[in-house]
Design a protein around this motif. Structure first.
Motif, mmCIF file in Angstrom:
data_model
loop_
_atom_site.group_PDB
_atom_site.id
_atom_site.type_symbol
_atom_site.label_atom_id
_atom_site.label_comp_id
_atom_site.label_asym_id
_atom_site.label_seq_id
_atom_site.Cartn_x
_atom_site.Cartn_y
_atom_site.Cartn_z
ATOM 1 N N ASN A 33 0.825 -1.209 0.000
ATOM 2 C CA ASN A 33 0.000 0.000 0.000
ATOM 3 C C ASN A 33 0.859 1.259 0.000
ATOM 4 O OD1 ASN A 33 -2.025 -1.838 0.205
ATOM 5 N ND2 ASN A 33 -2.802 -1.145 2.171
ATOM 6 N N THR A 78 -0.710 -1.719 -4.235
ATOM 7 C CA THR A 78 -2.051 -2.191 -3.906
ATOM 8 C C THR A 78 -2.760 -1.209 -2.980
ATOM 9 O OG1 THR A 78 -1.149 -3.460 -2.056
ATOM 10 C CG2 THR A 78 -1.383 -4.608 -4.147
ATOM 11 N N PRO A 108 -5.976 1.348 -1.502
ATOM 12 C CA PRO A 108 -6.592 2.582 -1.999
ATOM 13 C C PRO A 108 -5.555 3.674 -2.207
ATOM 14 C CG PRO A 108 -6.866 2.445 0.369
ATOM 15 C CD PRO A 108 -6.181 1.166 -0.049
ATOM 16 N N GLN A 116 -2.128 -2.436 -8.941
ATOM 17 C CA GLN A 116 -3.182 -3.293 -8.396
ATOM 18 C C GLN A 116 -4.004 -2.526 -7.366
ATOM 19 O OE1 GLN A 116 -1.291 -6.961 -7.020
ATOM 20 N NE2 GLN A 116 0.079 -6.939 -8.796
ATOM 21 N N THR A 174 -7.021 -0.649 -5.502
ATOM 22 C CA THR A 174 -8.424 -1.004 -5.330
ATOM 23 C C THR A 174 -9.183 0.190 -4.768
ATOM 24 O OG1 THR A 174 -7.897 -1.917 -3.148
ATOM 25 C CG2 THR A 174 -7.945 -3.456 -4.996
ATOM 26 N N GLY A 175 -10.481 -0.005 -4.535
ATOM 27 C CA GLY A 175 -11.298 1.091 -4.023
ATOM 28 C C GLY A 175 -11.755 1.989 -5.153
ATOM 29 N N TRP A 176 -11.886 3.273 -4.868
ATOM 30 C CA TRP A 176 -12.350 4.243 -5.855
ATOM 31 C C TRP A 176 -11.341 5.374 -6.003
ATOM 32 C CZ3 TRP A 176 -15.372 1.694 -2.422
ATOM 33 C CH2 TRP A 176 -16.496 1.013 -2.921
ATOM 34 N N ASN A 181 -6.046 -0.795 -13.242
ATOM 35 C CA ASN A 181 -6.096 -1.144 -11.831
ATOM 36 C C ASN A 181 -7.376 -1.931 -11.543
ATOM 37 O OD1 ASN A 181 -3.745 0.192 -10.294
ATOM 38 N ND2 ASN A 181 -4.435 1.814 -11.665
ATOM 39 N N SER A 182 -7.588 -2.285 -10.305
ATOM 40 C CA SER A 182 -8.758 -3.084 -9.917
ATOM 41 C C SER A 182 -9.766 -2.219 -9.179
ATOM 42 C CB SER A 182 -8.322 -4.264 -9.032
ATOM 43 O OG SER A 182 -7.369 -5.069 -9.693
ATOM 44 N N TRP A 183 -10.123 -1.106 -9.812
ATOM 45 C CA TRP A 183 -11.050 -0.191 -9.152
ATOM 46 C C TRP A 183 -12.405 -0.859 -8.937
ATOM 47 C CZ3 TRP A 183 -7.943 3.155 -7.391
ATOM 48 C CH2 TRP A 183 -6.929 3.725 -8.147
ATOM 49 N N SER A 184 -13.070 -0.473 -7.841
ATOM 50 C CA SER A 184 -14.390 -1.009 -7.534
ATOM 51 C C SER A 184 -15.428 -0.396 -8.466
ATOM 52 C CB SER A 184 -14.759 -0.710 -6.078
ATOM 53 O OG SER A 184 -13.822 -1.300 -5.200
#
Length: 703
Positions: free
Chosen positions: A178, A200, A202, A220, A222-224, A240-243
């Motif tokens: 992070n 990784t 947020p 990688q 996540t979140g917004w 990325n792995s955005w929500s």
């Protein structure tokens, strides 16, 4: 007329020579550039450069700019350079622009860079390892580009003191984990490039930064993407792995902190009534906590809070209101009653300890008795309170440790000692730990629950210079201890297994290592109750963190050490250690003195490659420790003469006391700590009082 002509000629010559004299480069800068040149394999592209001596400012070395006699800029971009940058970069105190981009430099970035640099560009090389922690101290740094390298691991939380940093580029590396919370302190950051890593979590920590350019693509995360960041003109977030779905409402005051609130749209996200409700809820929880704390003595509560603030390595998880159950309140009440009892017992034991210390042979100075006793009480109380808060380590699954260590593969072996082997355990999330697999033969004839007792005792040891126990594993007759992992390895490796250009230690770093280790041993001997005898103090058991601070390991494992003169760490055994029962606290003092000798001389405690009279370090060095001329010949050649002679002499005096053959004449570790502190203080005062013409040896000592 003739005399006037000669005089005029002399004046002309002096005027001609004056600029040349003034251009003579600072000796420390010359040494640093000499080492750089050799470390980069003496490339022909660096015209004018030399591996020894020379005058970079006066001879116009390629890529070097000066102001007066000081090197101020190093611009060596795109010259096909290889190798490393050397180890004396911290000596380049006047360098503000440091650019070695677009070359083929490799290995870890040196742990020390030009300390006052404003612009650092090491991009497009082949550097490995992580971002050097020394950058955290460069408070004037404005530009840092480490992009397009092979950096890996997690980013340390090291960006809290860089208020002027405007550009940060860490793109195209293999960084993971992070984003550190200290990113939020980069109050001047306008350009941030993190693309093409493995980061990784947020990115909310970036919300309130004054960014104009942001690239976090191909990670990688996540979140917004926070609303405040979407207003940036130049932003890249793809890959990325955005929500998916609507983002949750921003915290009060956070969503528009950077751009200003938008009035009249009726969409502030959190109403005034909601905020008032949150505040009231927090106040209720605080009121309950205050009521609980007020039932105990004010001294106990203040120590508890101070300890919580001081413990930066432990995460603080606030209690939710439903956790404040009747059982919890009862447990807290019980804990604080025990804390009060602890304080009384600490005061009693501290008084006894002070009386014992007063009878000890003195090095010549100590704090006033009252101050010493109060300090010991406070330290002991904090120790017990800390232990009460954390008396158990995490239990690790054997299968997980086998997977993380490659089934304890030889390639993961990082150390081996008398109690077992140590392996590097690497997890998928990038976390790295050190696993000590204790030799099963050491448990023959022991109780089944003895290992759990050892774990409980070790987990109660908390000190900034002691390696922290993270957890343990006890399955299928395997007994293992899990510790923090220190990438820099051990003091033994720095002193004895590295070449002249990769991992040397400056004199001030050596003194700091000695002082930190001494404080760890003082904690074991004089703060812990009962005292903890280490029985295995040696340079291989002193690990170095990212800032080269020492962390003593193998603490609390004395029960496994059947010490005799044959199997004690070779060269570290005190003369009295002919049988296990003879080992005492004073034997630890002797072993520590041997470590100090290693720091002074760079030699191993026992070295069969030396002439017979020099093979045993203590035997060879002891007769010379009070001889100034002999000391000059004993000092580690790797220091290249960069040390203050008076400091070395005082350091040697402390060693002489520690390695005395009679245990009763060796000082307690508290006095060794005081002596080392006094050495640092004297050296600091001497440096402040030096004249402009002071030698470069004293300049190197920068306490």
């Amino acid at each position: 007329m003739y005399r006037l002509g000669v005089l005029a000629l002399l004046v002309t010559c002096i005027g001609t020579l004056t600029p040349w004299v003034h251009s003579k480069t600072n000796a420390r800068d010359v040494s640093a550039l000499n080492v750089m040149y050799s470390s980069m394999n003496s490339p022909s592209a660096l015209t004018g450069w030399k591996s020894s001596g020379g005058d970079p400012c006066g001879e116009s070395w390629k890529g070097i700019d000066c102001s007066g006699s000081s090197v101020t800029e190093i611009n060596l971009s795109d010259l096909g350079l290889s190798g490393s940058m050397g180890y004396l970069l911290s000596s380049l105190t006047s360098v503000t622009n440091f650019d070695l981009s677009k070359n083929n430099l490799n290995g870890d970035i040196p742990y020390q860079l030009p300390p006052n640099a404003l612009h650092i560009d090491l991009s497009s090389n082949a550097f490995t390892g992580n971002v050097p922690y020394s950058i955290s101290q460069m408070t004037d740094l404005k530009y840092l580009n480490l992009g397009h390298n092979q950096l890996n691991g997690q980013l340390s939380d090291m960006f809290g003191k860089l208020p002027k940093l405007a550009t940060l580029d860490l793109s195209y590396n293999s960084l993971s984990g992070n984003l550190p919370q200290s990113f939020g302190s980069l109050s001047s950051l306008t350009k941030l490039h993190l693309q093409n890593n493995q980061l990784t979590g947020p990115i909310n920590v970036l919300t309130n930064l004054p960014l104009n350019h942001l690239n976090v693509a191909n990670n990688q995360f996540t979140g917004w993407v926070p609303d405040a960041l979407q207003d940036i003109d130049d932003i890249e977030t793809e890959g990325n792995s955005w929500s998916s779905g609507p983002a949750p409402p921003s915290p009060p005051g956070a969503s528009h902190a950077k751009k200003g609130s938008k009035e009249g749209d009726g969409k502030s996200g959190v109403s005034g009534l909601t905020i008032a409700g949150i505040v009231m809820g927090v106040l209720v929880v605080l009121a309950v906590l205050v009521a609980l704390f007020s039932k105990r003595s004010s001294s106990a509560s203040s120590h508890f809070l101070d300890e919580e603030r001081a413990s930066q390595r432990r995460a603080f998880t606030p209690l939710s209101s439903r956790e404040l159950s009747h059982d919890l309140r009862a447990e807290m009440h019980k804990s604080f009653r025990a804390i009060d009892m602890d304080r009384k017992s600490v005061e009693s034991s501290a008084s006894v300890d002070i009386k014992a210390l007063e009878k000890s042979p003195s090095i010549g100075f100590r704090p006033p008795l009252h101050d010493r006793m109060e300090s010991l009480k406070d330290n002991e109380f904090a120790n017990r309170l800390n232990a009460r808060r954390s008396t158990s380590a995490m239990s690790y699954n054997l299968a997980d440790l086998q997977s993380a260590t490659g089934n304890f593969a030889t390639g993961r072996l990082i150390g081996e000692g008398s109690t077992g082997r140590v392996y590097r355990a690497k997890y998928a999330d990038g976390k790295v730990l050190a696993v000590k697999k204790i030799d099963s033969s050491l448990f023959q004839g022991r109780r089944a629950d003895e290992f759990s007792e050892i774990v409980a005792k070790i987990s109660m040891l908390h000190h900034q210079n002691i390696a922290e126990l993270v957890g343990y594993c006890s399955e299928q007759r395997h007994n293992m201890l899990v510790y923090e992992y220190f990438r820099n390895g051990s003091l033994h490796e720095f002193l004895h297994l590295s070449d002249d250009y990769s991992k040397p230690l400056t004199w001030n770093t050596r003194v700091r290592i000695a002082l930190g280790t001494a404080r760890a041993v003082e904690y074991l001997h004089e703060v812990c109750s009962p005292s903890v005898v280490h029985k295995n103090i040696k340079s291989a058991n002193i690990l170095l963190d990212v800032e080269l601070n020492p962390r003593l390991t193998d603490c609390g494992l004395a029960t496994f050490h059947q010490r005799t003169s044959q199997n004690l760490g070779v060269g570290y055994n005190a003369p009295e250690c002919t049988k296990p029962s003879a080992y005492t606290l004073k034997s630890d003092i002797y072993s520590f003195g041997v470590v100090m000798l290693e720091l002074l001389t760079g030699r191993m405690p026992l070295d069969s490659s030396k002439p017979r009279s020099e093979q045993c370090l203590v035997r060879w060095a002891s007769p010379q420790l009070h001889d100034i001329d002999a000391l000059g010949r004993m000092v580690d050649p790797a220091l290249r003469g960069l040390y203050p002679p008076k400091s070395v002499s005082r350091f040697a005096d402390i060693i002489a006391l520690c390695v005395q053959s009679e245990p009763e004449f060796r000082p307690p570790m508290s006095e060794v700590v005081e002596a080392l502190v006094r050495l640092v203080q004297r050296s600091s005062m001497n440096k402040r009082g030096e004249s402009p013409g002071a030698s470069r040896r004293m300049d190197d000592f920068d306490y």
